[in-house]
Design a protein around this motif. Structure first.
Motif, mmCIF file in Angstrom:
data_model
loop_
_atom_site.group_PDB
_atom_site.id
_atom_site.type_symbol
_atom_site.label_atom_id
_atom_site.label_comp_id
_atom_site.label_asym_id
_atom_site.label_seq_id
_atom_site.Cartn_x
_atom_site.Cartn_y
_atom_site.Cartn_z
ATOM 1 N N GLU A 1 1.113 8.770 6.834
ATOM 2 C CA GLU A 1 1.145 7.985 8.072
ATOM 3 C C GLU A 1 -0.262 7.753 8.619
ATOM 4 O O GLU A 1 -0.558 6.681 9.144
ATOM 5 C CB GLU A 1 2.035 8.666 9.109
ATOM 6 C CG GLU A 1 3.515 8.584 8.775
ATOM 7 C CD GLU A 1 3.999 7.152 8.542
ATOM 8 O OE1 GLU A 1 3.613 6.244 9.305
ATOM 9 O OE2 GLU A 1 4.759 6.941 7.583
ATOM 10 N N ALA A 2 -1.136 8.748 8.477
ATOM 11 C CA ALA A 2 -2.522 8.581 8.917
ATOM 12 C C ALA A 2 -3.223 7.508 8.093
ATOM 13 O O ALA A 2 -3.934 6.649 8.635
ATOM 14 C CB ALA A 2 -3.273 9.908 8.823
ATOM 15 N N GLY B 1 -1.903 4.131 9.017
ATOM 16 C CA GLY B 1 -2.451 3.779 10.321
ATOM 17 C C GLY B 1 -3.865 3.224 10.208
ATOM 18 O O GLY B 1 -4.213 2.248 10.884
ATOM 19 N N ARG B 2 -4.672 3.826 9.331
ATOM 20 C CA ARG B 2 -6.036 3.317 9.110
ATOM 21 C C ARG B 2 -6.001 1.939 8.465
ATOM 22 O O ARG B 2 -6.780 1.060 8.828
ATOM 23 C CB ARG B 2 -6.843 4.296 8.263
ATOM 24 C CG ARG B 2 -7.192 5.579 9.000
ATOM 25 C CD ARG B 2 -8.243 6.409 8.278
ATOM 26 N NE ARG B 2 -7.928 6.738 6.899
ATOM 27 C CZ ARG B 2 -7.221 7.797 6.515
ATOM 28 N NH1 ARG B 2 -6.727 8.631 7.410
ATOM 29 N NH2 ARG B 2 -7.006 8.027 5.233
ATOM 30 N N ILE B 3 -5.097 1.747 7.516
ATOM 31 C CA ILE B 3 -4.962 0.432 6.875
ATOM 32 C C ILE B 3 -4.515 -0.598 7.905
ATOM 33 O O ILE B 3 -5.053 -1.705 7.973
ATOM 34 C CB ILE B 3 -3.983 0.494 5.687
ATOM 35 C CG1 ILE B 3 -4.558 1.355 4.568
ATOM 36 C CG2 ILE B 3 -3.660 -0.917 5.176
ATOM 37 C CD1 ILE B 3 -3.592 1.671 3.447
ATOM 38 N N ARG B 4 -3.527 -0.232 8.718
ATOM 39 C CA ARG B 4 -3.019 -1.120 9.765
ATOM 40 C C ARG B 4 -4.151 -1.525 10.721
ATOM 41 O O ARG B 4 -4.321 -2.709 11.047
ATOM 42 C CB ARG B 4 -1.891 -0.424 10.523
ATOM 43 C CG ARG B 4 -1.093 -1.295 11.426
ATOM 44 C CD ARG B 4 0.067 -0.521 12.070
ATOM 45 N NE ARG B 4 1.075 -0.125 11.090
ATOM 46 C CZ ARG B 4 1.319 1.134 10.710
ATOM 47 N NH1 ARG B 4 0.666 2.145 11.218
ATOM 48 N NH2 ARG B 4 2.252 1.395 9.820
ATOM 49 N N ALA B 5 -4.960 -0.565 11.147
ATOM 50 C CA ALA B 5 -6.069 -0.834 12.062
ATOM 51 C C ALA B 5 -7.122 -1.729 11.407
ATOM 52 O O ALA B 5 -7.648 -2.652 12.040
ATOM 53 C CB ALA B 5 -6.703 0.478 12.524
ATOM 54 N N PHE B 6 -7.406 -1.475 10.138
ATOM 55 C CA PHE B 6 -8.377 -2.301 9.426
ATOM 56 C C PHE B 6 -7.899 -3.747 9.344
ATOM 57 O O PHE B 6 -8.651 -4.678 9.623
ATOM 58 C CB PHE B 6 -8.628 -1.746 8.016
ATOM 59 C CG PHE B 6 -9.516 -2.627 7.193
ATOM 60 C CD1 PHE B 6 -10.889 -2.599 7.372
ATOM 61 C CD2 PHE B 6 -8.979 -3.495 6.253
ATOM 62 C CE1 PHE B 6 -11.713 -3.427 6.620
ATOM 63 C CE2 PHE B 6 -9.801 -4.328 5.500
ATOM 64 C CZ PHE B 6 -11.175 -4.287 5.683
ATOM 65 N N ALA C 1 0.827 -1.207 0.000
ATOM 66 C CA ALA C 1 0.000 0.000 0.000
ATOM 67 C C ALA C 1 0.861 1.257 0.000
ATOM 68 O O ALA C 1 0.542 2.244 -0.671
ATOM 69 C CB ALA C 1 -0.933 -0.008 1.209
ATOM 70 N N SER C 2 1.950 1.232 0.745
ATOM 71 C CA SER C 2 2.791 2.429 0.848
ATOM 72 C C SER C 2 3.580 2.712 -0.427
ATOM 73 O O SER C 2 4.102 3.803 -0.597
ATOM 74 C CB SER C 2 3.742 2.318 2.040
ATOM 75 O OG SER C 2 4.687 1.298 1.832
ATOM 76 N N SER C 3 3.647 1.733 -1.335
ATOM 77 C CA SER C 3 4.408 1.933 -2.568
ATOM 78 C C SER C 3 3.531 2.428 -3.717
ATOM 79 O O SER C 3 4.042 2.684 -4.812
ATOM 80 C CB SER C 3 5.114 0.641 -2.974
ATOM 81 O OG SER C 3 4.165 -0.332 -3.384
ATOM 82 N N ALA C 4 2.231 2.577 -3.490
ATOM 83 C CA ALA C 4 1.344 3.085 -4.546
ATOM 84 C C ALA C 4 1.689 4.543 -4.846
ATOM 85 O O ALA C 4 2.028 5.316 -3.945
ATOM 86 C CB ALA C 4 -0.109 2.967 -4.102
ATOM 87 N N GLY C 5 1.599 4.913 -6.103
ATOM 88 C CA GLY C 5 2.000 6.248 -6.536
ATOM 89 C C GLY C 5 1.362 7.380 -5.758
ATOM 90 O O GLY C 5 2.023 8.317 -5.343
ATOM 91 N N GLY C 6 0.051 7.310 -5.542
ATOM 92 C CA GLY C 6 -0.641 8.371 -4.822
ATOM 93 C C GLY C 6 -0.190 8.498 -3.381
ATOM 94 O O GLY C 6 -0.126 9.594 -2.832
ATOM 95 N N VAL C 7 0.153 7.372 -2.769
ATOM 96 C CA VAL C 7 0.602 7.376 -1.378
ATOM 97 C C VAL C 7 2.021 7.929 -1.290
ATOM 98 O O VAL C 7 2.350 8.670 -0.359
ATOM 99 C CB VAL C 7 0.519 5.949 -0.779
ATOM 100 C CG1 VAL C 7 1.049 5.906 0.635
ATOM 101 C CG2 VAL C 7 -0.916 5.436 -0.821
#
Length: 60
Positions: A25-26, A29-34, A10-16
């Motif tokens: 980071e927010a 964090g939401r992805i991690r919590a999900f 997820a962190s390697s996606a262009g938009g991110v």
């Protein structure tokens, strides 16, 4: 994949990649919590189905 690999993906996606650090980071964090909240992804490895869309364009 496991939760750590999914976060890397997820962190390697262009938009991110171009988000301001605080926003990125927010989001992560939401992805991690999900991922932690779902029985399918909370423990160990899981299968992540991927769908790829392709558009073909012909120049005239």
């Amino acid at each position: 994949m496991d939760r750590g690999e999914q976060l890397l993906h997820a962190s390697s996606a262009g938009g991110v990649l171009v988000m301001p650090e605080e926003e990125r980071e927010a989001l992560l964090g939401r992805i991690r919590a999900f991922l932690a909240s779902r029985p399918e992804t909370a423990r160990g490895e899981f299968t992540l189905p991927m769908l790829t869309g392709v558009m073909r364009v012909r120049r005239l």
